[in-house]
Design a protein around this motif. Structure first.
Motif, short mmCIF file in Angstrom:
data_model
loop_
_atom_site.label_atom_id
_atom_site.label_comp_id
_atom_site.label_asym_id
_atom_site.label_seq_id
_atom_site.Cartn_x
_atom_site.Cartn_y
_atom_site.Cartn_z
N ALA A 1 0.83 -1.20 0.00
CA ALA A 1 0.00 0.00 0.00
C ALA A 1 0.86 1.25 0.00
N LEU A 2 2.02 1.20 0.66
CA LEU A 2 2.96 2.32 0.60
C LEU A 2 3.47 2.50 -0.83
N ALA A 3 3.79 1.38 -1.48
CA ALA A 3 4.38 1.44 -2.82
C ALA A 3 3.39 1.94 -3.85
N ASN A 4 2.13 1.47 -3.76
CA ASN A 4 1.15 1.86 -4.79
C ASN A 4 0.31 3.08 -4.41
N ARG A 5 0.69 3.72 -3.29
CA ARG A 5 0.07 4.97 -2.84
C ARG A 5 -1.39 4.77 -2.42
N GLY A 6 -1.60 3.78 -1.57
CA GLY A 6 -2.86 3.75 -0.85
C GLY A 6 -3.82 2.62 -1.12
N THR A 7 -3.56 1.76 -2.10
CA THR A 7 -4.47 0.65 -2.35
C THR A 7 -4.10 -0.54 -1.47
N VAL A 8 -5.04 -0.93 -0.62
CA VAL A 8 -4.81 -2.05 0.30
C VAL A 8 -5.55 -3.27 -0.24
N PHE A 9 -4.80 -4.30 -0.61
CA PHE A 9 -5.38 -5.51 -1.18
C PHE A 9 -5.62 -6.57 -0.10
N GLU A 10 -6.56 -7.43 -0.39
CA GLU A 10 -6.63 -8.71 0.31
C GLU A 10 -5.73 -9.64 -0.50
N LEU A 11 -4.54 -9.90 0.00
CA LEU A 11 -3.56 -10.67 -0.78
C LEU A 11 -4.11 -12.05 -1.12
#
Length: 954
Positions: free
Chosen positions: A805-815
């Motif tokens: 989420a830090l790398a993609n600027r805010g998108t939090v995935f359910e891995l």
């Protein structure tokens, strides 16, 4: 006339079989069957009554399992599949009326299997470990009690330990085995000539396993139970040759589960096995045709995707005559294959990283093991602890690298015999000393005992308090008493403490097998000592304690133990290695050399560190490309009870997934979340500086910066992240805890941290489809919590989602580990796309600042020298967390790359890994491999990697 002939052939057939005239019996069988058919066709035998008399027609419903689906990696590489094999089955046909005859038949079977190296499988959760000791194979204490519940045949676990003592739960594995041995009449077993039969422990265990499996299937006697799988052609031939002596035993062609690249993938894919009783009801709710004999997924993807992978059963109704011939088949439906599962993971990446971890941990151990004694003090730095080489020698015994049973065998080598001679001689004196100390009215307080005697006394206490002995009822101890306080402070002897326990009822002596009531406490205590010391003579873990101090005192040498590695086949002598070791006596150099070549592995030594985890995630999709836990295990061998017990006893914890089930404080890897929170809550801006004086003293318990007694001076936020300044982040935590009116509220600061940690997904599991521990956000000390201390605790895979989420600027995935499922013909059933859990709406300036700070960790911080030659531009954050002062620190590294356009995230955790530099070094090697600067072949064939020589401050 026809009836007379039929009766004569029937009688002759039975006599031929019973007298082992196998070929003649088969001829008679053919004549018998043909005559019956002719008579029936000629209507000489007719009518229902006559038919039942001669044919004994029975109806059976037969089910056939569907083929289990395959598992592939993202590129279509086969990871789990089914292969044809022979299995041995047993069915209670009623051929043996006497229990003794049945036991003799089972003995004949297990001896045939043993002769060919086959393993009996079953659900009796007791096995022999490599040292020949009986151990439970239950996965936990609660699982052990569930097994005992089923073994005794009671309804609930709570029914164990009833007032009548019929269902004891505190039996050790040997005691339960002995009970089963006697219950099955093995102690009275005789052969056909009336001579007593002596069973080995393994033979008895195998028979118990067969009988217990049949007992579980007693409600479906017409179905055969599999007792051995993947047996050889030689085994098949041997069983068929002895068919007449093995009534009810059959060989069937079946399929078994097989795994490629098993060791790197086992913690993810898991394994299959017979369905546990406590899982059966849950499965039947989803699909009613599951039964107790089914093979199902037990762990990992095999477990999670059970409903997809499991094929559909076939079914048919058959009518059989008394000779087993099928006379009619009705209502037949074919079985079908299960779906195939494709993972998001790359098999080569997984395999390469596994080797990189092992090589890196070996390098850390080589750097850390010292040729001498080493004591940990109250001021010892957890990043720079050392391991005395004697600890490594001891682990050869303690972690079962060397077999104590092998050392004790009559045909042991001269070196092994000398080791055992020293042990036996010392053991006798140790037991004399223990007896004298425990029986002395003037017993010594624990703190005044020599180190070895103190350790033995603590072991005795733990032994008596353990669940399978249960004589010490710790929940009944008055923890406010003077005696208890003295015990915790080592100011009382074990003798006096146990006397106190007997008087106050928390030492339960009812298990002492004397048959007499004790007239006073002295008699009771004497019986307790006698029982305990007699038990410890056979207790393998106590034996290991004795070896510990024999090695410490140079009674048994490292040279002897290393030479025994050759005698037991752990090492193969490639020339004159053993002779050179014998001549030089330099076991220290020898051990380090074997570590450098990985002929001895970090997992075998089980020192610190011996395990680690690495997760590689696609930060744009949430797909997991690699999820590696070291050490792994061979899931092709999981059905072998001895191997499984070996895994359970392994101190490097191979059954424990270090990427999903190791939950530790994240240390400074949490600081980027604090930075985001501080910027978004406007308690700091990008231009402002905070002065690091080396110590933060605005709170009751001051916080020292890692550079103390040095200091960083004035830092802005980018520099605070780059230098991982504790004072800087403690001040941010203090500001987050202070409202606009200047009121300081720790709970308020913690609430803000919880809010932002939750935004990054750290309030719930990562989403991967295998077992994972719940995360834990800190609830104490906001200043320390901003630095990843407090009570924070996360798994590696949870940190991986956060850094993505830090790398993609805010998108939090359910891995996710799942790519797609297809049917057996390759047709798409379901395409899995990781769900977006949430999105963090932060300002572009916030993301720019935090990412720049993480980039400068790599380029300008204390880790600059480590990454100087890395050709990939990465951003990252190291972390070190202390759990105990007498153990090394935990090491972490989170990162993403390329910095300007992130594609992947790499996170590393090393429990007790000393310094974050060791975790960062593994991360660096992973990037070099992923981006093509190293190839798989060179990695697989490499030895230990040099440990990082850079000290990273965090």
């Amino acid at each position: 006339m026809f009836r007379d002939l039929l009766d004569i052939l029937t009688d002759f057939f039975k006599k031929a079989i019973s007298s082992r005239l196998f070929i003649l019996g088969c001829i008679c069988f053919a004549m018998y069957a043909g005559l019956v058919g002719t008579l029936f066709d000629m209507q000489i035998i007719r009518g229902e009554e006559a038919l039942n008399e001669y044919m004994q027609i029975t109806e059976q419903t037969i089910t056939t399992a569907g083929t289990r689906g395959n598992i592939y990696d993202r590129n279509g590489k086969l990871l789990a599949y089914n292969k044809l094999a022979y299995s041995v089955t047993v069915q209670d046909t009623g051929a043996y009326k006497k229990a003794e005859d049945k036991n003799n038949m089972y003995l004949r079977l297990v001896r045939i299997l043993e002769k060919h190296g086959e393993k009996v499988q079953g659900k009796f959760e007791v096995a022999l470990d490599p040292n020949g000791d009986m151990v439970y194979t239950s996965s936990s204490e609660s699982a052990r009690k569930r097994f005992l519940r089923d073994y005794y045949g009671v309804k609930k676990v709570e029914d164990l330990d009833d007032e009548k003592g019929k269902y004891p739960s505190n039996l050790n594995a040997r005691e339960l085995f002995q009970m089963a041995y006697e219950d099955n009449g093995f102690d009275k077993l005789k052969d056909e000539d009336g001579n007593p039969v002596t069973l080995t422990d393994q033979e008895a265990l195998d028979i118990i396993n067969i009988k217990y499996a049949l007992r579980l299937m007693s409600f479906r006697k017409y179905e055969a139970t599999t007792v051995a799988t993947q047996v050889s052609d030689e085994t098949v031939a041997d069983i068929l040759e002895h068919t007449g002596d093995l009534q009810g035993v059959n060989v069937e062609e079946t399929t078994i589960r097989a795994y490629n690249d098993s060791i790197p993938f086992a913690p993810v894919i898991g394994y299959t096995g017979k369905v546990p009783e406590d899982q059966l009801e849950e499965l039947q709710q989803k699909k009613p045709d599951y039964d107790i004999n089914d093979i199902v997924g037990r762990t990992g993807i095999e477990y999670t995707m059970e409903q997809d992978l499991q094929g559909t059963k076939g079914k048919k109704t058959i009518y059989k005559d008394s000779m087993g011939r099928i006379r009619e088949t009705k209502d037949e439906t074919d079985s079908s294959a299960g779906n195939d599962v494709y993972l998001t993971m790359d098999a080569d990446l997984q395999k390469g990283i596994y080797h990189l971890i092992e090589q890196s941990l070996a390098g850390v151990l080589i750097k850390t093991i010292v040729n001498g004694d080493y004591q940990v003090g109250s001021t010892t730095d957890g990043s720079n602890m050392k391991i005395p080489v004697k600890d490594a020698y001891y682990q050869l015994i303690n972690n079962n690298v060397l077999s104590l049973k092998g050392i004790e065998e009559e045909d042991a080598s001269d070196t092994e015999k000398e080791i055992y001679r020293k042990y036996v001689s010392s053991q006798e004196q140790i037991f004399i000393n223990l007896t004298n100390e425990l029986m002395s009215p003037h017993a010594t307080a624990m703190k005044d005992l020599p180190e070895d005697m103190k350790a033995y006394m603590f072991y005795i206490y733990s032994y008596l308090a353990g669940p399978t002995v249960g004589m010490i009822k710790e929940d009944a101890i008055d923890t406010s008493s003077q005696e208890y306080q003295a015990w915790k402070a080592d100011e009382i002897s074990l003798r006096n403490y146990l006397y106190y326990g007997i008087a106050n009822g928390w030492v339960d002596t009812t298990k002492l097998e004397t048959g007499a009531k004790y007239s006073n406490a002295d008699d009771t205590f004497e019986a307790l000592v006698r029982y305990t010391l007699e038990s410890l003579r056979e207790d393998r873990n106590f034996t290991k304690r004795i070896y510990r101090y024999l090695i410490n005192d140079d009674v048994i040498t490292g040279q002897e133990l290393c030479l025994a590695l050759y005698d037991q086949g752990v090492l193969i002598d490639k020339g004159q290695e053993a002779a050179e070791l014998r001549a030089s006596g330099d076991a220290y150099s020898f051990l380090l050399k074997k570590l450098s070549t990985l002929e001895i592995t970090p997992a075998q030594l089980a020192l610190s560190p011996s395990n680690a985890g690495v997760v590689v995630t696609d930060d744009k999709t949430g797909e997991v490309l690699a999820l590696v836990s070291y050490p792994g295990y061979d899931n092709n061998r999981i059905g072998d009870g001895t191997y499984f017990s070996q895994l359970q006893a392994d101190l490097s914890l191979p059954l424990y997934n270090n990427a999903t089930q190791t939950r530790k404080a994240p240390g400074s890897t949490f600081k980027p979340i604090t930075a985001v929170a501080a910027l978004e809550e406007h308690v700091v801006n990008t231009e402002e500086t905070i002065n690091c004086t080396g110590e933060y003293d605005e709170i009751a318990m001051p916080i020292k910066c890692w550079i103390y007694p040095g200091y960083h001076g004035h830092l802005n936020l980018v520099e605070g992240i780059a230098n991982s300044c504790n004072v800087f982040f403690a001040e941010l935590g203090h500001r987050l805890s202070t409202d606009a009116s200047g009121n300081y509220s720790p709970d308020g600061g913690l609430e803000v941290l919880r809010e932002y940690a939750s935004k990054f997904g750290l309030d719930h599991k990562s989403g991967v489809e295998i077992a994972e521990l719940e995360p834990q956000i800190s609830k104490e000390d906001p200043e320390r919590s901003t630095m990843g201390q407090g009570s924070h605790a996360y798994t590696n895979v949870q940190l991986s989602r956060y850094v993505a989420a830090l790398a993609n600027r805010g998108t939090v995935f359910e891995l996710s580990l799942l790519d797609k499922t297809t049917d057996s013909e390759g047709n798409l059933i379901k395409d899995y796309t990781p769900e977006i859990s949430s999105h963090i709406d932060a300002a572009d300036l916030t993301w720019d600042t935090v990412q720049q700070g993480m980039r400068e960790v790599i380029t300008n911080g204390s880790s600059k020298r480590l990454f100087a030659d890395l050709e990939v531009e990465i951003a990252g954050k190291t972390g070190t967390a202390q759990e105990a002062r007498n153990k090394p620190n935990h090491a972490f590294f989170i990162s993403f790359a390329p910095y300007n356009d992130p594609e992947i995230c790499v996170t590393v955790n090393i429990p007790y890994g000393y310094s974050s530099s060791n975790a960062a070094n593994i991360g660096k090697n992973v990037y070099e491999y992923y981006y093509g600067y190293r190839d798989l072949e060179s990695i697989v064939n490499a030895g230990a990697l040099d440990a990082a020589q850079v000290k990273i401050g965090d």
